[in-house]
Structure formats: C-alpha cells, structure tokens
Design a protein around this motif. Structure first.
Motif, PDB file in Angstrom:
ATOM      1  N   ALA A 106       0.801  -1.232   0.000  1.00  0.00           N
ATOM      2  CA  ALA A 106       0.000   0.000   0.000  1.00  0.00           C
ATOM      3  C   ALA A 106       0.829   1.276   0.000  1.00  0.00           C
ATOM      4  O   ALA A 106       0.265   2.367  -0.028  1.00  0.00           O
ATOM      5  CB  ALA A 106      -0.938   0.000   1.205  1.00  0.00           C
ATOM      6  N   LEU A 107       2.141   1.184   0.028  1.00  0.00           N
ATOM      7  CA  LEU A 107       2.998   2.367   0.113  1.00  0.00           C
ATOM      8  C   LEU A 107       3.704   2.603  -1.215  1.00  0.00           C
ATOM      9  O   LEU A 107       4.198   1.666  -1.841  1.00  0.00           O
ATOM     10  CB  LEU A 107       4.036   2.183   1.224  1.00  0.00           C
ATOM     11  CG  LEU A 107       4.969   3.362   1.479  1.00  0.00           C
ATOM     12  CD1 LEU A 107       4.189   4.543   2.056  1.00  0.00           C
ATOM     13  CD2 LEU A 107       6.083   2.962   2.426  1.00  0.00           C
ATOM     14  N   ASP A 108       3.762   3.863  -1.628  1.00  0.00           N
ATOM     15  CA  ASP A 108       4.542   4.241  -2.805  1.00  0.00           C
ATOM     16  C   ASP A 108       5.989   4.409  -2.350  1.00  0.00           C
ATOM     17  O   ASP A 108       6.373   5.452  -1.831  1.00  0.00           O
ATOM     18  CB  ASP A 108       3.987   5.531  -3.415  1.00  0.00           C
ATOM     19  CG  ASP A 108       4.701   5.926  -4.692  1.00  0.00           C
ATOM     20  OD1 ASP A 108       5.849   5.487  -4.922  1.00  0.00           O
ATOM     21  OD2 ASP A 108       4.111   6.711  -5.463  1.00  0.00           O
TER      22      ASP A 108
ATOM     23  N   GLU B 265       8.095   7.200  -3.967  1.00  0.00           N
ATOM     24  CA  GLU B 265       7.708   8.518  -3.450  1.00  0.00           C
ATOM     25  C   GLU B 265       8.284   8.729  -2.048  1.00  0.00           C
ATOM     26  O   GLU B 265       8.741   9.826  -1.727  1.00  0.00           O
ATOM     27  CB  GLU B 265       6.178   8.659  -3.430  1.00  0.00           C
ATOM     28  CG  GLU B 265       5.680   9.956  -2.857  1.00  0.00           C
ATOM     29  CD  GLU B 265       6.036  11.196  -3.678  1.00  0.00           C
ATOM     30  OE1 GLU B 265       5.749  12.312  -3.191  1.00  0.00           O
ATOM     31  OE2 GLU B 265       6.590  11.085  -4.782  1.00  0.00           O
ATOM     32  N   GLN B 266       8.265   7.707  -1.217  1.00  0.00           N
ATOM     33  CA  GLN B 266       8.846   7.824   0.118  1.00  0.00           C
ATOM     34  C   GLN B 266      10.324   8.189   0.014  1.00  0.00           C
ATOM     35  O   GLN B 266      10.794   9.108   0.685  1.00  0.00           O
ATOM     36  CB  GLN B 266       8.680   6.519   0.898  1.00  0.00           C
ATOM     37  CG  GLN B 266       9.216   6.603   2.317  1.00  0.00           C
ATOM     38  CD  GLN B 266       9.177   5.273   3.042  1.00  0.00           C
ATOM     39  OE1 GLN B 266       9.672   4.261   2.539  1.00  0.00           O
ATOM     40  NE2 GLN B 266       8.577   5.277   4.225  1.00  0.00           N
ATOM     41  N   LEU B 267      11.045   7.513  -0.858  1.00  0.00           N
ATOM     42  CA  LEU B 267      12.471   7.795  -1.033  1.00  0.00           C
ATOM     43  C   LEU B 267      12.686   9.200  -1.587  1.00  0.00           C
ATOM     44  O   LEU B 267      13.566   9.930  -1.124  1.00  0.00           O
ATOM     45  CB  LEU B 267      13.102   6.748  -1.953  1.00  0.00           C
ATOM     46  CG  LEU B 267      14.598   6.815  -2.138  1.00  0.00           C
ATOM     47  CD1 LEU B 267      15.328   6.692  -0.810  1.00  0.00           C
ATOM     48  CD2 LEU B 267      15.049   5.720  -3.096  1.00  0.00           C
TER      49      LEU B 267
ATOM     50  N   ASN C  90       5.868   2.532   7.287  1.00  0.00           N
ATOM     51  CA  ASN C  90       5.039   2.120   6.163  1.00  0.00           C
ATOM     52  C   ASN C  90       3.825   3.000   5.944  1.00  0.00           C
ATOM     53  O   ASN C  90       2.892   2.606   5.249  1.00  0.00           O
ATOM     54  CB  ASN C  90       4.629   0.658   6.353  1.00  0.00           C
ATOM     55  CG  ASN C  90       5.845  -0.237   6.438  1.00  0.00           C
ATOM     56  OD1 ASN C  90       6.830  -0.010   5.749  1.00  0.00           O
ATOM     57  ND2 ASN C  90       5.795  -1.217   7.304  1.00  0.00           N
ATOM     58  N   GLN C  91       3.846   4.189   6.530  1.00  0.00           N
ATOM     59  CA  GLN C  91       2.784   5.167   6.335  1.00  0.00           C
ATOM     60  C   GLN C  91       3.387   6.416   5.685  1.00  0.00           C
ATOM     61  O   GLN C  91       4.480   6.849   6.076  1.00  0.00           O
ATOM     62  CB  GLN C  91       2.133   5.550   7.672  1.00  0.00           C
ATOM     63  CG  GLN C  91       1.489   4.393   8.397  1.00  0.00           C
ATOM     64  CD  GLN C  91       0.349   3.789   7.593  1.00  0.00           C
ATOM     65  OE1 GLN C  91      -0.424   4.504   6.974  1.00  0.00           O
ATOM     66  NE2 GLN C  91       0.268   2.474   7.581  1.00  0.00           N
ATOM     67  N   PRO C  92       2.701   7.022   4.734  1.00  0.00           N
ATOM     68  CA  PRO C  92       3.249   8.215   4.077  1.00  0.00           C
ATOM     69  C   PRO C  92       3.586   9.341   5.050  1.00  0.00           C
ATOM     70  O   PRO C  92       4.554  10.068   4.845  1.00  0.00           O
ATOM     71  CB  PRO C  92       2.129   8.643   3.117  1.00  0.00           C
ATOM     72  CG  PRO C  92       1.358   7.397   2.863  1.00  0.00           C
ATOM     73  CD  PRO C  92       1.436   6.589   4.139  1.00  0.00           C
ATOM     74  N   ASP C  93       2.821   9.481   6.139  1.00  0.00           N
ATOM     75  CA  ASP C  93       3.060  10.564   7.095  1.00  0.00           C
ATOM     76  C   ASP C  93       4.374  10.415   7.859  1.00  0.00           C
ATOM     77  O   ASP C  93       4.851  11.377   8.454  1.00  0.00           O
ATOM     78  CB  ASP C  93       1.912  10.659   8.090  1.00  0.00           C
ATOM     79  CG  ASP C  93       0.617  11.097   7.443  1.00  0.00           C
ATOM     80  OD1 ASP C  93       0.662  11.624   6.306  1.00  0.00           O
ATOM     81  OD2 ASP C  93      -0.443  10.920   8.065  1.00  0.00           O
ATOM     82  N   ALA C  94       4.966   9.240   7.855  1.00  0.00           N
ATOM     83  CA  ALA C  94       6.217   9.027   8.583  1.00  0.00           C
ATOM     84  C   ALA C  94       7.311   9.969   8.088  1.00  0.00           C
ATOM     85  O   ALA C  94       8.133  10.435   8.872  1.00  0.00           O
ATOM     86  CB  ALA C  94       6.662   7.575   8.456  1.00  0.00           C
TER      87      ALA C  94
END
Length: 115
Positions: free
Chosen positions: A20-22, A25-27, A73-77
């Motif tokens: 569920a995580l991009d 995008e996180q990187l 594993n959450q975008p807000d992290a």
C-alpha cells in the motif's frame, strides 16, 4: 545536516511486503529533507521499511547517535522525520513520540550499522 540511510533491497522498498505504500515517493520525499544514502539489505527485514537517522556534526558533538526506525510504512512518517530533523535531530532534539514508536535496536548479530 542529518543524514539518512534508507534500506532498499529484498523487503524494504518492496510492494510484495508493503503493497500500500509508494516506496519511490517515500524515497523521493526523504531525499528532499536530508542527505540520503540508499543501502542494500540492512538485515532487519522484519522491520521493513527501515530508515537510519544519523546525527548532524553538531548533534554528534552533543552526544547524538544513529537512530534506527522501522515499520515506516505510512506516508506521514516522512513528515514526522522531517519535523525532527528540522528541530535538530539526534543529539539536539528529543525524538517525537510518534517516531519513538518506530525505534528499535539492531543486535550485533544482525551485521554492522551503516556508516
């Protein structure tokens, strides 16, 4: 400036493990807030996704050490990490409560930490 080591190999960064995580995008977002080094497997696959926050030179001088964060594993992290780094990061600012939930200690048997 704090530096980040981001694990990206067999589990971390994998849509098989965290669909569920991009991950790209996180990187990308992490690269906007600090100097990022992408590492092969850090041998803590049960903690995927893993980011190691290294202190800035001032933070190191103040006693700061690397902080291992897992299960990011959450975008807000990314925003939580960014806020901590803006406040000074390891050695200069207390870790936010929300990130403290992600801190783990890597045992010596799991290999060497990143430099």
């Amino acid at each position: 400036m704090s530096r980040l080591t981001v694990c990206r190999d067999c589990c971390c960064g994998s849509t098989r493990k965290v669909p569920a995580l991009d991950h790209d995008e996180q990187l990308r977002r992490l690269s906007e807030i600090a100097q990022v080094r992408v590492s092969d497997c850090l041998d803590v696959c049960e903690q995927a996704n893993v980011v190691v926050v290294r202190p800035s030179p001032a933070g190191r001088a103040a006693g700061g050490r690397a902080v291992w964060l897992g299960l990011l594993n959450q975008p807000d992290a990314v925003e939580d990490i960014a806020a901590w780094i803006r406040a000074g990061g390891p050695g200069l600012a207390p870790i936010p409560d929300i990130l403290a939930l992600h801190v783990f200690t890597k045992s010596r048997s799991q290999g060497r930490p990143p430099r």
